[in-house]
Write a protein that holds these residues in place. Structure first.
Motif, PDB file in Angstrom:
ATOM      1  N   ALA B  34       0.831  -1.231   0.138  1.00  0.00           N
ATOM      2  CA  ALA B  34       0.036   0.137  -0.131  1.00  0.00           C
ATOM      3  C   ALA B  34       0.633   1.211  -0.006  1.00  0.00           C
ATOM      4  CB  ALA B  34      -1.029  -0.160   1.289  1.00  0.00           C
ATOM      5  N   LEU B  35       2.049   1.296   0.855  1.00  0.00           N
ATOM      6  CA  LEU B  35       2.934   2.398   0.834  1.00  0.00           C
ATOM      7  C   LEU B  35       3.641   2.575  -0.410  1.00  0.00           C
ATOM      8  CD1 LEU B  35       4.537   2.045   4.481  1.00  0.00           C
ATOM      9  CD2 LEU B  35       2.689   3.706   3.875  1.00  0.00           C
ATOM     10  N   ILE B  36       4.009   1.346  -1.016  1.00  0.00           N
ATOM     11  CA  ILE B  36       4.684   1.390  -2.431  1.00  0.00           C
ATOM     12  C   ILE B  36       3.751   1.993  -3.365  1.00  0.00           C
ATOM     13  CG2 ILE B  36       5.829  -0.082  -4.041  1.00  0.00           C
ATOM     14  CD1 ILE B  36       6.995  -1.851  -1.698  1.00  0.00           C
ATOM     15  N   ASP B  37       2.460   1.427  -3.489  1.00  0.00           N
ATOM     16  CA  ASP B  37       1.681   2.135  -4.593  1.00  0.00           C
ATOM     17  C   ASP B  37       1.360   3.521  -4.420  1.00  0.00           C
ATOM     18  OD1 ASP B  37      -0.435  -0.963  -4.563  1.00  0.00           O
ATOM     19  OD2 ASP B  37       1.272  -0.472  -5.651  1.00  0.00           O
ATOM     20  N   MET B  38       1.315   4.143  -2.992  1.00  0.00           N
ATOM     21  CA  MET B  38       0.936   5.555  -2.876  1.00  0.00           C
ATOM     22  C   MET B  38       2.145   6.178  -3.213  1.00  0.00           C
ATOM     23  SD  MET B  38      -0.832   6.299   0.604  1.00  0.00           S
ATOM     24  CE  MET B  38      -0.357   4.888   1.840  1.00  0.00           C
ATOM     25  N   TYR B  39       3.312   5.779  -2.906  1.00  0.00           N
ATOM     26  CA  TYR B  39       4.696   6.516  -3.198  1.00  0.00           C
ATOM     27  C   TYR B  39       4.768   6.661  -4.959  1.00  0.00           C
ATOM     28  CZ  TYR B  39       5.597   6.270   1.645  1.00  0.00           C
ATOM     29  OH  TYR B  39       5.611   6.290   3.215  1.00  0.00           O
ATOM     30  N   VAL B  40       4.307   5.454  -5.425  1.00  0.00           N
ATOM     31  CA  VAL B  40       4.614   5.528  -6.798  1.00  0.00           C
ATOM     32  C   VAL B  40       3.582   6.233  -7.460  1.00  0.00           C
ATOM     33  CG1 VAL B  40       3.939   3.650  -8.840  1.00  0.00           C
ATOM     34  CG2 VAL B  40       5.962   3.130  -6.900  1.00  0.00           C
ATOM     35  N   GLY B  41       2.397   6.221  -6.987  1.00  0.00           N
ATOM     36  CA  GLY B  41       1.573   7.019  -7.437  1.00  0.00           C
ATOM     37  C   GLY B  41       1.721   8.744  -7.652  1.00  0.00           C
ATOM     38  N   GLY B  42       2.211   9.022  -6.518  1.00  0.00           N
ATOM     39  CA  GLY B  42       3.074  10.681  -6.653  1.00  0.00           C
ATOM     40  C   GLY B  42       4.072  10.629  -7.819  1.00  0.00           C
ATOM     41  N   THR B  43       5.199   9.793  -7.848  1.00  0.00           N
ATOM     42  CA  THR B  43       6.056  10.117  -8.609  1.00  0.00           C
ATOM     43  C   THR B  43       5.391   9.564 -10.251  1.00  0.00           C
ATOM     44  OG1 THR B  43       6.600   7.841  -7.880  1.00  0.00           O
ATOM     45  CG2 THR B  43       8.217   9.617  -7.354  1.00  0.00           C
ATOM     46  N   ASP B  44       4.518   8.737 -10.064  1.00  0.00           N
ATOM     47  CA  ASP B  44       3.852   8.760 -11.538  1.00  0.00           C
ATOM     48  C   ASP B  44       3.241   9.973 -12.183  1.00  0.00           C
ATOM     49  OD1 ASP B  44       1.359   6.662 -12.972  1.00  0.00           O
ATOM     50  OD2 ASP B  44       3.488   6.790 -13.403  1.00  0.00           O
ATOM     51  N   ASP B  45       2.566  10.619 -11.148  1.00  0.00           N
ATOM     52  CA  ASP B  45       1.905  11.911 -11.379  1.00  0.00           C
ATOM     53  C   ASP B  45       2.870  12.981 -11.761  1.00  0.00           C
ATOM     54  OD1 ASP B  45      -0.899  11.725  -9.044  1.00  0.00           O
ATOM     55  OD2 ASP B  45      -0.693  10.901 -11.086  1.00  0.00           O
ATOM     56  N   LEU B  46       3.803  13.174 -11.115  1.00  0.00           N
ATOM     57  CA  LEU B  46       4.964  13.909 -11.273  1.00  0.00           C
ATOM     58  C   LEU B  46       5.889  13.663 -12.662  1.00  0.00           C
ATOM     59  CD1 LEU B  46       7.029  16.390 -10.785  1.00  0.00           C
ATOM     60  CD2 LEU B  46       8.216  14.608  -9.204  1.00  0.00           C
ATOM     61  N   MET B  47       5.787  12.409 -12.940  1.00  0.00           N
ATOM     62  CA  MET B  47       6.664  12.042 -14.348  1.00  0.00           C
ATOM     63  C   MET B  47       5.709  12.170 -15.379  1.00  0.00           C
ATOM     64  SD  MET B  47       9.527   9.158 -13.622  1.00  0.00           S
ATOM     65  CE  MET B  47       8.795   8.104 -12.700  1.00  0.00           C
ATOM     66  N   GLY B  48       4.102  12.218 -15.077  1.00  0.00           N
ATOM     67  CA  GLY B  48       3.336  12.167 -16.077  1.00  0.00           C
ATOM     68  C   GLY B  48       3.632  13.652 -16.826  1.00  0.00           C
ATOM     69  N   LEU B  92      12.499   3.972   1.088  1.00  0.00           N
ATOM     70  CA  LEU B  92      11.199   4.658   1.354  1.00  0.00           C
ATOM     71  C   LEU B  92      10.454   3.447   2.047  1.00  0.00           C
ATOM     72  CD1 LEU B  92      10.447   6.344  -2.001  1.00  0.00           C
ATOM     73  CD2 LEU B  92      10.667   7.334   0.143  1.00  0.00           C
ATOM     74  N   VAL B  93      10.406   2.404   1.869  1.00  0.00           N
ATOM     75  CA  VAL B  93       9.533   1.365   2.569  1.00  0.00           C
ATOM     76  C   VAL B  93      10.309   0.024   3.007  1.00  0.00           C
ATOM     77  CG1 VAL B  93       7.321   0.024   2.283  1.00  0.00           C
ATOM     78  CG2 VAL B  93       7.638   2.161   0.959  1.00  0.00           C
ATOM     79  N   GLY B  94       9.952  -0.608   4.089  1.00  0.00           N
ATOM     80  CA  GLY B  94      10.531  -1.601   4.564  1.00  0.00           C
ATOM     81  C   GLY B  94      12.012  -1.811   4.805  1.00  0.00           C
ATOM     82  N   ASN B  95      12.773  -0.744   4.815  1.00  0.00           N
ATOM     83  CA  ASN B  95      13.968  -0.749   5.312  1.00  0.00           C
ATOM     84  C   ASN B  95      14.745  -1.496   3.969  1.00  0.00           C
ATOM     85  OD1 ASN B  95      16.476   0.323   6.211  1.00  0.00           O
ATOM     86  ND2 ASN B  95      16.227  -1.162   8.187  1.00  0.00           N
ATOM     87  N   ARG B  96      14.300  -1.663   2.778  1.00  0.00           N
ATOM     88  CA  ARG B  96      14.983  -2.307   1.667  1.00  0.00           C
ATOM     89  C   ARG B  96      14.339  -1.616   0.201  1.00  0.00           C
ATOM     90  NH1 ARG B  96      12.507  -7.919   0.003  1.00  0.00           N
ATOM     91  NH2 ARG B  96      10.524  -7.615   0.627  1.00  0.00           N
ATOM     92  N   LEU B  97      15.245  -1.987  -0.612  1.00  0.00           N
ATOM     93  CA  LEU B  97      15.049  -1.305  -2.008  1.00  0.00           C
ATOM     94  C   LEU B  97      13.520  -1.988  -2.452  1.00  0.00           C
ATOM     95  CD1 LEU B  97      16.262   0.117  -4.297  1.00  0.00           C
ATOM     96  CD2 LEU B  97      16.786  -1.841  -5.252  1.00  0.00           C
ATOM     97  N   SER B  98      12.883  -1.103  -2.876  1.00  0.00           N
ATOM     98  CA  SER B  98      11.638  -1.595  -3.444  1.00  0.00           C
ATOM     99  C   SER B  98      11.226  -0.587  -4.710  1.00  0.00           C
ATOM    100  CB  SER B  98      10.447  -1.299  -2.547  1.00  0.00           C
ATOM    101  OG  SER B  98      10.292   0.392  -2.459  1.00  0.00           O
ATOM    102  N   TRP B  99      10.393  -1.137  -5.520  1.00  0.00           N
ATOM    103  CA  TRP B  99       9.843  -0.281  -6.644  1.00  0.00           C
ATOM    104  C   TRP B  99      10.086   1.323  -6.313  1.00  0.00           C
ATOM    105  CZ3 TRP B  99       3.959  -0.978  -8.635  1.00  0.00           C
ATOM    106  CH2 TRP B  99       3.993   0.045  -9.707  1.00  0.00           C
ATOM    107  N   ALA B 100       9.288   1.534  -5.292  1.00  0.00           N
ATOM    108  CA  ALA B 100       9.195   2.970  -4.823  1.00  0.00           C
ATOM    109  C   ALA B 100      10.452   3.781  -4.753  1.00  0.00           C
ATOM    110  CB  ALA B 100       8.586   3.318  -3.410  1.00  0.00           C
TER     111      ALA B 100
END
Lengths: 223, 167
Positions: B34-48, B92-100
């Motif tokens: 959920a956190l990853i999806d939220m963060y990615v949503g933000g960067t997606d809007d910006l990169m849009g 950003l999430v879970g103290n390890r590298l993620s998509w976010a």
């Protein structure tokens, strides 16, 4: 203690409607706090409740979730409207995103001038009939199951029925060439939770009109 | 469209989700997702905004450039700076590298191409950028000769318009 999800948005469809649909389909009761003044919005901002200063925002399981897709994914995952298998999830994601593209055309419709609305209406009809609905018709035809993925109700089906009904409000005959989608619509509409949501008195919102648009603009200080 | 594991996948989000899920870049449970999806949503809007930029008229480009920088520095970067500040971790999430993290680094680099000092008020994002950039696979991708694509030019825009009848 399990609290009900609380939705923060305008008293209208917009980006929150798909979330209402999914919660309703899952049989989850939810509360709504309607944004009705600039002050309310600013309070949410000051409280740090809106990660990117935007709504929809849904309070759920101790989180203040934003970003429509993130919220929908979470609800789907939590209430068994998603698949465990990565590939089946991929199909659901693809189908959902396709529907979303179509819904985006409708979501902005009432922001347009009357002239632009005419063009947009034609675009909606064309895209629905030539790009999107044929794909879903074919999926149903190819596997002959009742639902889009995994032979059970998933987020993809809920998203699709929402889209069908929303497009039909603009283009009533849109399903005339799609017999399987007609059957799908009838079938999914009759699922108890969805049937309930489609009845008057539910939390389903009416189509957006110009008054709603003017109202929203005032809250966001748009011209 | 990406041919992967016997599927012809479309829809950028769906493809990214699948890759993240398959390669352990999507968190360990529903809440991390959920956190990853939220963060990615933000960067997606910006990169849009940045993605649509090359297709604008010269006149609109100037306005939009300022708009992108404004949104980046007043809406998006502050949010991610705060996330990093609040938990004090490198990712950003879970103290390890993620998509976010990958998505955020991409967004940072793209906005910097528009305005090189855009991170000046964001010390943690500067550290984040250095940190994520130094991960071997990402470092490699940032080097010349990788499959990373350059900033879109007129030729790119013309090709897209021609192929997709986008006039």
């Amino acid at each position: 203690m399990s609290e009900k999800p609380k939705l923060h948005y305008f008293n209208g469809r917009g980006r929150m409607e798909s979330i209402r649909w999914l919660l309703a389909a899952a049989g989850v009761e939810f509360e709504e706090e309607f944004l009705e003044s600039r002050e309310q919005y600013e309070m949410l901002l000051q409280d740090g409740a809106l990660l990117f200063q935007q709504v929809p925002m849904v309070e759920i399981d101790g989180m203040k979730m934003v970003q429509t897709r993130a919220i929908l994914s979470y609800i789907a995952g939590k209430y068994n409207l998603y698949e465990k298998d990565l590939k089946e999830r991929a199909w659901i994601d693809m189908y959902v995103e396709g529907v979303r593209d179509l819904m985006d055309l409708i979501r902005v419709h009432h922001k347009l001038s009357p002239q632009e609305q005419q063009k947009n209406l034609a675009l909606i009809g064309e895209k629905a009939a030539t790009r999107y609905f044929p794909v879903y018709e074919k999926i149903l035809k190819d596997h002959k199951d009742d639902f889009l993925v995994g032979n059970q109700l998933t987020w993809a089906d809920v998203q699709l029925i929402e889209a069908i009904l929303t497009v039909e409000e603009k283009v009533p005959t849109i399903l005339s060439e799609f017999p399987l989608l007609q059957a799908f619509k009838a079938r999914v509409s009759s699922i108890a939770t969805i049937k309930k949501f489609l009845q008057p008195g539910s939390q389903r919102k009416l189509p957006t009109d110009e008054k709603a648009v003017a109202f929203t603009n005032r809250i966001f200080n748009r011209r | 469209m990406v041919e992967i594991d016997g599927m012809k996948m479309v829809q950028t989000r769906a493809i990214l989700s699948y890759i993240a899920g398959k390669h352990n870049l999507y968190g360990k449970d529903l809440k991390e997702r959920a956190l990853i999806d939220m963060y990615v949503g933000g960067t997606d809007d910006l990169m849009g905004f940045i993605m649509r930029f090359p297709f604008l008229s010269a006149e609109d480009k100037e306005k939009e450039c300022a708009h992108i920088i404004q949104k980046a520095t007043s809406r998006y970067f502050p949010a991610y700076e705060k996330v990093l500040k609040d938990h004090g971790q490198a990712f950003l999430v879970g103290n390890r590298l993620s998509w976010a993290d990958v998505h955020l680094l991409e967004a940072i680099l793209m906005v910097e191409e528009k305005s090189s000092d855009v991170l000046s008020e964001f010390p943690r994002l500067q550290a984040f950028k250095a940190n994520i950039s130094s991960i071997p696979a990402i470092k490699k991708f940032l080097e010349p000769g990788s499959q990373r694509k350059p900033v879109p030019d007129d030729k790119y825009v013309e090709t897209v318009r021609k192929v997709l009848w986008m006039y």
